[in-house]
Design a protein around this motif. Structure first.
Motif, short mmCIF file in Angstrom:
data_model
loop_
_atom_site.label_atom_id
_atom_site.label_comp_id
_atom_site.label_asym_id
_atom_site.label_seq_id
_atom_site.Cartn_x
_atom_site.Cartn_y
_atom_site.Cartn_z
N MET A 1 -42.15 53.63 -30.15
CA MET A 1 -42.34 52.49 -29.18
C MET A 1 -43.92 51.87 -29.72
SD MET A 1 -40.92 50.68 -26.42
CE MET A 1 -39.97 52.04 -26.04
N LYS A 2 -43.92 50.40 -29.75
CA LYS A 2 -45.23 50.13 -30.07
C LYS A 2 -45.41 48.84 -29.08
CE LYS A 2 -44.34 50.35 -34.95
NZ LYS A 2 -44.28 49.71 -36.41
N GLY A 3 -46.81 48.27 -29.11
CA GLY A 3 -47.12 47.30 -28.26
C GLY A 3 -48.38 46.88 -28.73
N SER A 4 -48.73 45.68 -27.82
CA SER A 4 -50.04 45.09 -28.34
C SER A 4 -50.45 44.26 -27.05
CB SER A 4 -49.94 44.00 -29.44
OG SER A 4 -49.21 43.02 -29.06
N CYS A 5 -51.88 43.57 -27.19
CA CYS A 5 -52.38 42.81 -26.28
C CYS A 5 -51.88 41.46 -26.67
CB CYS A 5 -54.12 42.71 -26.35
SG CYS A 5 -54.67 42.06 -27.96
N LEU A 6 -52.36 40.26 -25.89
CA LEU A 6 -51.65 39.01 -26.06
C LEU A 6 -52.02 38.42 -27.44
CD1 LEU A 6 -50.37 36.40 -24.90
CD2 LEU A 6 -52.74 35.79 -23.94
N CYS A 7 -53.25 38.64 -27.78
CA CYS A 7 -53.76 38.01 -29.04
C CYS A 7 -53.53 38.97 -30.43
CB CYS A 7 -55.43 37.64 -29.12
SG CYS A 7 -56.27 39.07 -29.13
N GLY A 8 -53.00 40.07 -30.03
CA GLY A 8 -52.72 40.98 -31.31
C GLY A 8 -53.89 41.65 -31.91
N SER A 33 -55.12 42.94 -12.30
CA SER A 33 -54.01 42.41 -13.01
C SER A 33 -53.88 40.87 -12.61
CB SER A 33 -52.85 43.34 -12.93
OG SER A 33 -52.39 43.15 -11.49
N GLY A 34 -54.26 40.78 -11.31
CA GLY A 34 -53.88 39.26 -10.50
C GLY A 34 -52.59 39.70 -9.69
N HIS A 35 -52.08 40.67 -9.68
CA HIS A 35 -50.77 40.96 -8.94
C HIS A 35 -50.56 42.44 -8.86
CE1 HIS A 35 -47.00 40.19 -7.16
NE2 HIS A 35 -46.14 40.63 -8.14
N PHE A 36 -49.66 43.13 -9.22
CA PHE A 36 -49.77 44.79 -9.29
C PHE A 36 -49.31 45.08 -10.69
CE2 PHE A 36 -45.18 43.69 -8.40
CZ PHE A 36 -44.63 44.39 -9.22
N VAL A 37 -49.68 46.42 -10.82
CA VAL A 37 -49.66 46.93 -12.14
C VAL A 37 -48.43 47.80 -12.49
CG1 VAL A 37 -50.57 48.74 -13.79
CG2 VAL A 37 -52.14 46.95 -12.80
N ALA A 38 -47.84 47.79 -13.51
CA ALA A 38 -46.46 48.47 -13.70
C ALA A 38 -46.76 49.08 -14.88
CB ALA A 38 -45.48 47.59 -14.18
N ALA A 39 -46.80 50.43 -14.93
CA ALA A 39 -47.25 51.21 -16.04
C ALA A 39 -46.46 52.43 -16.41
CB ALA A 39 -48.79 51.61 -16.04
N SER A 40 -46.27 52.75 -17.58
CA SER A 40 -45.64 54.01 -18.02
C SER A 40 -46.66 54.82 -18.39
CB SER A 40 -44.88 53.66 -19.53
OG SER A 40 -44.07 54.94 -19.83
N GLN A 41 -46.48 56.05 -19.01
CA GLN A 41 -47.62 56.82 -19.38
C GLN A 41 -47.11 57.83 -20.43
OE1 GLN A 41 -48.87 60.50 -16.76
NE2 GLN A 41 -50.23 58.78 -16.15
N ASP A 94 -43.70 46.07 -26.58
CA ASP A 94 -42.85 45.26 -27.52
C ASP A 94 -41.34 45.62 -27.45
OD1 ASP A 94 -45.32 43.96 -28.50
OD2 ASP A 94 -45.28 45.15 -30.11
N GLY A 95 -40.75 44.39 -26.98
CA GLY A 95 -39.22 44.55 -27.15
C GLY A 95 -38.64 45.19 -25.96
N ALA A 96 -37.31 45.55 -26.13
CA ALA A 96 -36.67 46.26 -25.19
C ALA A 96 -37.36 47.88 -24.74
CB ALA A 96 -35.13 46.41 -25.29
N THR A 97 -37.55 48.28 -23.82
CA THR A 97 -38.11 49.55 -23.78
C THR A 97 -37.02 50.74 -23.22
OG1 THR A 97 -38.71 49.34 -21.53
CG2 THR A 97 -40.25 48.65 -23.26
N GLY A 98 -36.21 50.27 -22.55
CA GLY A 98 -35.12 51.34 -21.68
C GLY A 98 -35.91 51.96 -20.60
#
Length: 122
Positions: A1-8, A33-41, A94-98
């Motif tokens: 699984m890969k990911g990034s910030c907004l600017c890369g 976050s300006g709302h709530f946080v949704a986080a994996s680990q 990034d992308g579908a996580t499942g």
């Protein structure tokens, strides 16, 4: 699984399993976050960060710190002291996580402008 910030500028790869997503409604998560946080680990050893020179850590409490991109401000990580895990903001993946939201925590601190799903114990 890969990911990034907004600017890369900060990218990462997780080479081990990810925990289901937890939605946190605490005041700190709402403020950052300006709302709530949704986080994996994931295990710290399974998280491989590129562009770490653009990652800034903010000590948000006596027991944890938060990592964000110093260029675009994307909140990316939450790391508790003394544990071998790091939470990863689900929106940075990034992308579908499942992955699915498994639970909501600190619900008593949620904003008054949204409702949470009802559970059997409600």
């Amino acid at each position: 699984m890969k990911g990034s910030c907004l600017c890369g500028c900060v990218t990462y790869e997780v080479t081990g399993p990810l925990r289901p997503v937890i939605a946190c409604h605490c005041v700190q998560c709402r403020k950052t976050s300006g709302h709530f946080v949704a986080a994996s680990q994931a295990a710290k050893g399974d998280l491989h960060i590129t562009g770490g020179e653009h990652l800034t850590w903010f000590r948000s409490s006596e027991t944890a710190k938060r990592g964000f991109c110093a260029v675009c401000g994307s909140q990316m990580f939450w790391e508790p002291d003394g544990k071998d895990v790091v939470s990863i903001m689900a929106g940075t993946l990034d992308g579908a996580t499942g992955l699915r939201i498994a639970s909501h925590i600190y619900c008593e601190s949620k904003g008054d402008y949204y409702e949470l799903p009802q559970t059997e114990s409600d």
